[in-house]
Design an enzyme around this catalytic site. Structure first.
Site, PDB file in Angstrom:
ATOM      1  N   ASN A 145      15.146  -9.184   8.135  1.00 34.53           N
ATOM      2  CA  ASN A 145      14.771  -8.760   6.787  1.00 34.53           C
ATOM      3  C   ASN A 145      15.830  -9.206   5.781  1.00 34.53           C
ATOM      4  OD1 ASN A 145      12.945  -5.647   6.893  1.00 34.53           O
ATOM      5  ND2 ASN A 145      12.947  -7.278   8.396  1.00 34.53           N
ATOM      6  N   ASP A 154      22.884  13.974  12.442  1.00 36.48           N
ATOM      7  CA  ASP A 154      23.003  12.958  13.486  1.00 36.48           C
ATOM      8  C   ASP A 154      21.780  13.096  14.393  1.00 36.48           C
ATOM      9  OD1 ASP A 154      23.675  11.437  15.713  1.00 36.48           O
ATOM     10  OD2 ASP A 154      25.775  12.069  15.704  1.00 36.48           O
ATOM     11  N   LYS A 199      18.368  -1.549  21.734  1.00 31.32           N
ATOM     12  CA  LYS A 199      17.042  -1.408  21.104  1.00 31.32           C
ATOM     13  C   LYS A 199      15.944  -1.549  22.171  1.00 31.32           C
ATOM     14  CE  LYS A 199      16.048  -1.001  17.262  1.00 31.32           C
ATOM     15  NZ  LYS A 199      15.867   0.186  16.387  1.00 31.32           N
ATOM     16  N   TYR A 225      23.564  -4.809  21.112  1.00 32.48           N
ATOM     17  CA  TYR A 225      22.613  -4.266  20.122  1.00 32.48           C
ATOM     18  C   TYR A 225      21.175  -4.401  20.631  1.00 32.48           C
ATOM     19  CZ  TYR A 225      19.351  -4.424  16.176  1.00 32.48           C
ATOM     20  OH  TYR A 225      18.247  -4.246  15.356  1.00 32.48           O
ATOM     21  N   GLY A 262      27.324 -15.090  22.763  1.00 32.26           N
ATOM     22  CA  GLY A 262      25.927 -14.877  23.170  1.00 32.26           C
ATOM     23  C   GLY A 262      24.930 -15.099  22.043  1.00 32.26           C
ATOM     24  N   ARG A 308      29.379 -16.781  17.310  1.00 30.07           N
ATOM     25  CA  ARG A 308      29.173 -15.416  17.820  1.00 30.07           C
ATOM     26  C   ARG A 308      28.955 -15.496  19.335  1.00 30.07           C
ATOM     27  NH1 ARG A 308      24.095 -12.365  15.194  1.00 30.07           N
ATOM     28  NH2 ARG A 308      25.609 -11.580  13.698  1.00 30.07           N
ATOM     29  N   THR A 363      13.023  -4.272  16.825  1.00 31.99           N
ATOM     30  CA  THR A 363      13.425  -5.613  16.377  1.00 31.99           C
ATOM     31  C   THR A 363      12.879  -6.702  17.293  1.00 31.99           C
ATOM     32  OG1 THR A 363      15.358  -7.036  16.156  1.00 31.99           O
ATOM     33  CG2 THR A 363      15.578  -5.212  17.675  1.00 31.99           C
ATOM     34  N   ASP A 364      12.776  -7.908  16.754  1.00 33.73           N
ATOM     35  CA  ASP A 364      12.357  -9.040  17.592  1.00 33.73           C
ATOM     36  C   ASP A 364      13.450  -9.446  18.582  1.00 33.73           C
ATOM     37  OD1 ASP A 364      14.164 -10.208  15.829  1.00 33.73           O
ATOM     38  OD2 ASP A 364      12.812 -11.791  15.137  1.00 33.73           O
ATOM     39  N   GLU A 365      14.688  -8.955  18.365  1.00 31.95           N
ATOM     40  CA  GLU A 365      15.795  -9.381  19.243  1.00 31.95           C
ATOM     41  C   GLU A 365      15.616  -8.913  20.684  1.00 31.95           C
ATOM     42  OE1 GLU A 365      19.755  -9.180  17.812  1.00 31.95           O
ATOM     43  OE2 GLU A 365      19.195  -9.658  15.763  1.00 31.95           O
TER      44      GLU A 365
HETATM   45  P1  NAD Z   1      21.110  -0.195   8.529  1.00 33.51           P
HETATM   46  O1  NAD Z   1      22.296  -0.389   9.406  1.00 33.51           O
HETATM   47  O2  NAD Z   1      21.129  -0.740   7.141  1.00 33.51           O
HETATM   48  O3  NAD Z   1      20.809   1.376   8.389  1.00 33.51           O
HETATM   49  C1  NAD Z   1      20.843   2.250   9.483  1.00 33.51           C
HETATM   50  C2  NAD Z   1      20.801   3.670   8.958  1.00 33.51           C
HETATM   51  O4  NAD Z   1      20.806   4.564  10.090  1.00 33.51           O
HETATM   52  C3  NAD Z   1      21.998   4.055   8.089  1.00 33.51           C
HETATM   53  O5  NAD Z   1      21.571   4.743   6.934  1.00 33.51           O
HETATM   54  C4  NAD Z   1      22.831   4.952   8.990  1.00 33.51           C
HETATM   55  O6  NAD Z   1      23.587   5.921   8.278  1.00 33.51           O
HETATM   56  C5  NAD Z   1      21.745   5.599   9.849  1.00 33.51           C
HETATM   57  N1  NAD Z   1      22.269   6.062  11.136  1.00 33.51           N
HETATM   58  C6  NAD Z   1      23.034   5.380  12.027  1.00 33.51           C
HETATM   59  N2  NAD Z   1      23.343   6.149  13.075  1.00 33.51           N
HETATM   60  C7  NAD Z   1      22.738   7.346  12.863  1.00 33.51           C
HETATM   61  C8  NAD Z   1      22.672   8.556  13.607  1.00 33.51           C
HETATM   62  N3  NAD Z   1      23.311   8.701  14.796  1.00 33.51           N
HETATM   63  N4  NAD Z   1      21.958   9.601  13.110  1.00 33.51           N
HETATM   64  C9  NAD Z   1      21.309   9.469  11.910  1.00 33.51           C
HETATM   65  N5  NAD Z   1      21.360   8.352  11.157  1.00 33.51           N
HETATM   66  C10 NAD Z   1      22.061   7.309  11.635  1.00 33.51           C
HETATM   67  O7  NAD Z   1      19.881  -0.736   9.350  1.00 33.51           O
HETATM   68  P2  NAD Z   1      18.593  -1.580   8.877  1.00 33.51           P
HETATM   69  O8  NAD Z   1      18.954  -3.001   8.824  1.00 33.51           O
HETATM   70  O9  NAD Z   1      18.000  -0.924   7.710  1.00 33.51           O
HETATM   71  O10 NAD Z   1      17.654  -1.358  10.158  1.00 33.51           O
HETATM   72  C11 NAD Z   1      16.838  -0.209  10.255  1.00 33.51           C
HETATM   73  C12 NAD Z   1      16.051  -0.275  11.548  1.00 33.51           C
HETATM   74  O11 NAD Z   1      15.233  -1.448  11.567  1.00 33.51           O
HETATM   75  C13 NAD Z   1      16.927  -0.357  12.791  1.00 33.51           C
HETATM   76  O12 NAD Z   1      16.327   0.419  13.790  1.00 33.51           O
HETATM   77  C14 NAD Z   1      16.908  -1.826  13.169  1.00 33.51           C
HETATM   78  O13 NAD Z   1      17.073  -1.994  14.555  1.00 33.51           O
HETATM   79  C15 NAD Z   1      15.524  -2.223  12.717  1.00 33.51           C
HETATM   80  N6  NAD Z   1      15.359  -3.630  12.318  1.00 33.51           N
HETATM   81  C16 NAD Z   1      16.217  -4.200  11.403  1.00 33.51           C
HETATM   82  C17 NAD Z   1      15.998  -5.517  10.996  1.00 33.51           C
HETATM   83  C18 NAD Z   1      16.890  -6.184   9.969  1.00 33.51           C
HETATM   84  O14 NAD Z   1      16.748  -7.369   9.721  1.00 33.51           O
HETATM   85  N7  NAD Z   1      17.802  -5.474   9.328  1.00 33.51           N
HETATM   86  C19 NAD Z   1      14.935  -6.247  11.532  1.00 33.51           C
HETATM   87  C20 NAD Z   1      14.098  -5.636  12.480  1.00 33.51           C
HETATM   88  C21 NAD Z   1      14.311  -4.327  12.854  1.00 33.51           C
HETATM   89  O1  DAU Z   2      15.988 -10.319  14.066  1.00 36.54           O
HETATM   90  C1  DAU Z   2      16.122  -9.020  13.594  1.00 36.54           C
HETATM   91  C2  DAU Z   2      17.579  -8.648  13.493  1.00 36.54           C
HETATM   92  O2  DAU Z   2      18.104  -9.366  12.376  1.00 36.54           O
HETATM   93  C3  DAU Z   2      17.816  -7.171  13.323  1.00 36.54           C
HETATM   94  O3  DAU Z   2      17.360  -6.494  14.471  1.00 36.54           O
HETATM   95  C4  DAU Z   2      19.297  -6.871  13.094  1.00 36.54           C
HETATM   96  O4  DAU Z   2      19.482  -5.491  12.842  1.00 36.54           O
HETATM   97  C5  DAU Z   2      19.766  -7.672  11.897  1.00 36.54           C
HETATM   98  O5  DAU Z   2      21.145  -7.470  11.709  1.00 36.54           O
HETATM   99  C6  DAU Z   2      19.467  -9.158  12.086  1.00 36.54           C
HETATM  100  O6  DAU Z   2      20.291  -9.708  13.147  1.00 36.54           O
HETATM  101  P1  DAU Z   2      21.015 -11.132  13.014  1.00 36.54           P
HETATM  102  O7  DAU Z   2      22.169 -11.139  13.920  1.00 36.54           O
HETATM  103  O8  DAU Z   2      20.031 -12.234  13.105  1.00 36.54           O
HETATM  104  O9  DAU Z   2      21.495 -11.031  11.463  1.00 36.54           O
HETATM  105  P2  DAU Z   2      22.862 -11.455  10.724  1.00 36.54           P
HETATM  106  O10 DAU Z   2      22.624 -11.295   9.260  1.00 36.54           O
HETATM  107  O11 DAU Z   2      24.038 -10.767  11.313  1.00 36.54           O
HETATM  108  O12 DAU Z   2      22.994 -12.997  11.063  1.00 36.54           O
HETATM  109  C7  DAU Z   2      21.974 -13.920  10.702  1.00 36.54           C
HETATM  110  C8  DAU Z   2      22.361 -15.283  11.263  1.00 36.54           C
HETATM  111  O13 DAU Z   2      23.522 -15.753  10.543  1.00 36.54           O
HETATM  112  C9  DAU Z   2      22.778 -15.240  12.711  1.00 36.54           C
HETATM  113  O14 DAU Z   2      22.365 -16.450  13.342  1.00 36.54           O
HETATM  114  C10 DAU Z   2      24.313 -15.188  12.669  1.00 36.54           C
HETATM  115  C11 DAU Z   2      24.648 -15.973  11.409  1.00 36.54           C
HETATM  116  N1  DAU Z   2      25.849 -15.518  10.689  1.00 36.54           N
HETATM  117  C12 DAU Z   2      25.961 -14.196  10.360  1.00 36.54           C
HETATM  118  C13 DAU Z   2      27.059 -13.719   9.683  1.00 36.54           C
HETATM  119  C14 DAU Z   2      27.187 -12.251   9.340  1.00 36.54           C
HETATM  120  C15 DAU Z   2      26.833 -16.426  10.310  1.00 36.54           C
HETATM  121  O15 DAU Z   2      26.709 -17.634  10.567  1.00 36.54           O
HETATM  122  N2  DAU Z   2      27.923 -15.957   9.645  1.00 36.54           N
HETATM  123  C16 DAU Z   2      28.098 -14.644   9.331  1.00 36.54           C
HETATM  124  O16 DAU Z   2      29.129 -14.278   8.721  1.00 36.54           O
END
Ligand code: NAD
Ligand code: DAU
Length: 372
Positions: A209, A61, A183, A179, A312, A310, A144-146
């Site tokens: 991604n 962790d 970040k 979230y 917000g 969702r 993240t861009d969020e």
């Molecule tokens: P994910 O949720 O798929 O994976 C997160 C990983 O972190 C998991 O393997 C989990 O076990 C590990 N983890 C969580 N809490 C932990 C802890 N306390 N100690 C050690 N490990 C821990 O996430 P992702 O989508 O691969 O995102 C990875 C990173 O990229 C994050 O920081 C996220 O904010 C950032 N990011 C994600 C996206 C996206 O679209 N998914 C876009 C931009 C940035």
């Molecule tokens: O922009 C980067 C972010 O993208 C990352 O930082 C986050 O970790 C990643 O989860 C992602 O966030 P979003 O909230 O944009 O991703 P999500 O896949 O949850 O949702 C994408 C869009 O689809 C969003 O506008 C919400 C909508 N959605 C999502 C789900 C899961 C739906 O309409 N229905 C759904 O069931």
């Protein structure tokens, strides 16, 4: 040059692609994957590289400051690429404390552990071959861009871009969800460690991604799986929200580039100039999955179900990645049409992976194997 690098969150979606890239591309590096294996961590994402001599997995962790600190010392770590996080917006709305703990306190724990190890060495770690050769330490925070908030949708009809504004590196932070607030807070801590202690840090902020190994709570894998199973596709609100999608391997390539060549204390935005309204993207997914499954065109459109929005819900994300392109020459390698086809095929060809994740089987297998 030999390097010892911790990649946190390497068993997650993006982290597993980064670990794979580094293990394959840099046989002289030692890659230590530090992951707590929450519900989102899945070691099956790394099956193809788990036996490599330059790879080690450590279940840990990141909030455990003593353990992290000892590991940095034990492995003579000179670089940290930090991806571990709670990453799903919907979960953050239900359980914000977990997000503050991992994303804020976990990042702080890593920063402090790295600082206490690296600062006495003047931020230069001795290489393993010779204590005379010094490697500049680097703490790379993946964000993240969020954190920038949401952009206006002032051109909702026609083709993208759907607005005139983009997130740039100097866009003020304005997070809306627990979230993105967590970040944003972690980004501030990372910068503060540079400004206060002189820690060599670099940060990137990426857009949405997509690709293989994404946990099926996120839009794309969830919907591909639901279409395959004939289950409803829950579209939040009217499906008008816009996201900027990037193929995950292009993100991993950008991380590699920024880790090695990015300027210290800089922020780099990563995105593909690839905006999609959710409803349009969902129709492309429906069409692609139906075609690949041999269903008649339009067959699964009936699954689209509009549900309560969702809370917000950010309207539009769009990244300007010009700085990364101009400074480091990065650009996305895949056109979206190619990327989504590849992604849909991967999930349909890897139904065992999906079924293991949705049944919870993935956690039991590795618990047994690693005696976790
Ligand atoms: P994910 O949720 O798929 O994976 C997160 C990983 O972190 C998991 O393997 C989990 O076990 C590990 N983890 C969580 N809490 C932990 C802890 N306390 N100690 C050690 N490990 C821990 O996430 P992702 O989508 O691969 O995102 C990875 C990173 O990229 C994050 O920081 C996220 O904010 C950032 N990011 C994600 C996206 C996206 O679209 N998914 C876009 C931009 C940035
Ligand atoms: O922009 C980067 C972010 O993208 C990352 O930082 C986050 O970790 C990643 O989860 C992602 O966030 P979003 O909230 O944009 O991703 P999500 O896949 O949850 O949702 C994408 C869009 O689809 C969003 O506008 C919400 C909508 N959605 C999502 C789900 C899961 C739906 O309409 N229905 C759904 O069931």
């Amino acid at each position: 040059m030999k390097r010892n690098i911790i990649i946190t969150g390497g068993a997650g979606f993006i982290g597993s692609h980064v670990v794979r890239l580094f293990v394959n591309k840099y046989p002289d590096y030692r890659i230590i994957n530090v992951d707590k294996l929450t519900y989102a961590g899945n070691l099956a994402n790394l099956r193809d590289i788990e036996d490599r001599p330059n790879y080690r997995f450590v279940k840990m962790d990141i909030c455990d400051f003593e353990a992290v600190s000892a590991l940095i010392k034990e492995e003579n770590v000179d670089g940290i690429i930090h991806l571990a996080a709670e990453s799903h917006v919907d979960r953050s709305i239900k359980d914000p404390f977990t997000f503050a703990r991992t994303n804020v306190l976990g990042t702080l724990s890593l920063l402090q552990a790295a600082r206490l190890n690296w600062e006495p060495m003047g931020w230069n770690c001795p290489s393993e071959e010779s204590s005379d050769v010094r490697i500049p330490c680097r703490f790379y925070h993946v964000s993240t861009d969020e954190v920038y908030g949401a952009l206006a949708l002032d051109k909702p009809e026609g083709n993208p871009p759907y607005g005139t504004d983009f997130f740039r590196e100097d866009t003020p932070y304005n997070p809306h969800s627990p979230y993105s607030a967590s970040k944003a807070s972690s980004d501030h801590f990372v910068r503060s460690f540079h400004d206060t202690y002189g820690m060599p840090v670099v940060i990137s902020n990426c857009s949405n991604n997509y690709g293989p190994y994404q946990f099926p709570e996120k839009l794309i894998p969830l919907f591909i799986n639901n279409i395959r199973k004939g289950k409803p596709l829950p579209v939040y609100g009217k499906g008008e929200n816009v996201r900027d999608w990037l193929y995950v391997e292009d993100h991993a390539r950008a991380i590699d580039l920024i880790f090695h060549e990015g300027r210290t204390a800089q922020t780099y935005n990563i995105g593909g100039f690839n905006e999609w309204k959710n409803i349009d993207l969902i129709k492309v997914m429906v069409k692609t999955v139906d075609r690949l499954l041999g269903n008649p065109e339009g067959h699964s459109l009936r699954l689209i179900t509009f549900v309560t929005d969702r809370a917000g819900h950010d309207l539009r994300y769009a990244i300007d990645s010009t700085k990364l392109h101009n400074e480091l020459g990065w650009e996305p390698s895949l056109q979206f049409e190619e990327g989504i086809e590849k992604t849909v095929r991967w999930y349909l060809d890897n139904q065992d992976w999906m079924d293991n994740v949705t049944s919870g089987e993935y956690q039991r297998y590795y618990e047994e194997m690693y005696k976790l």
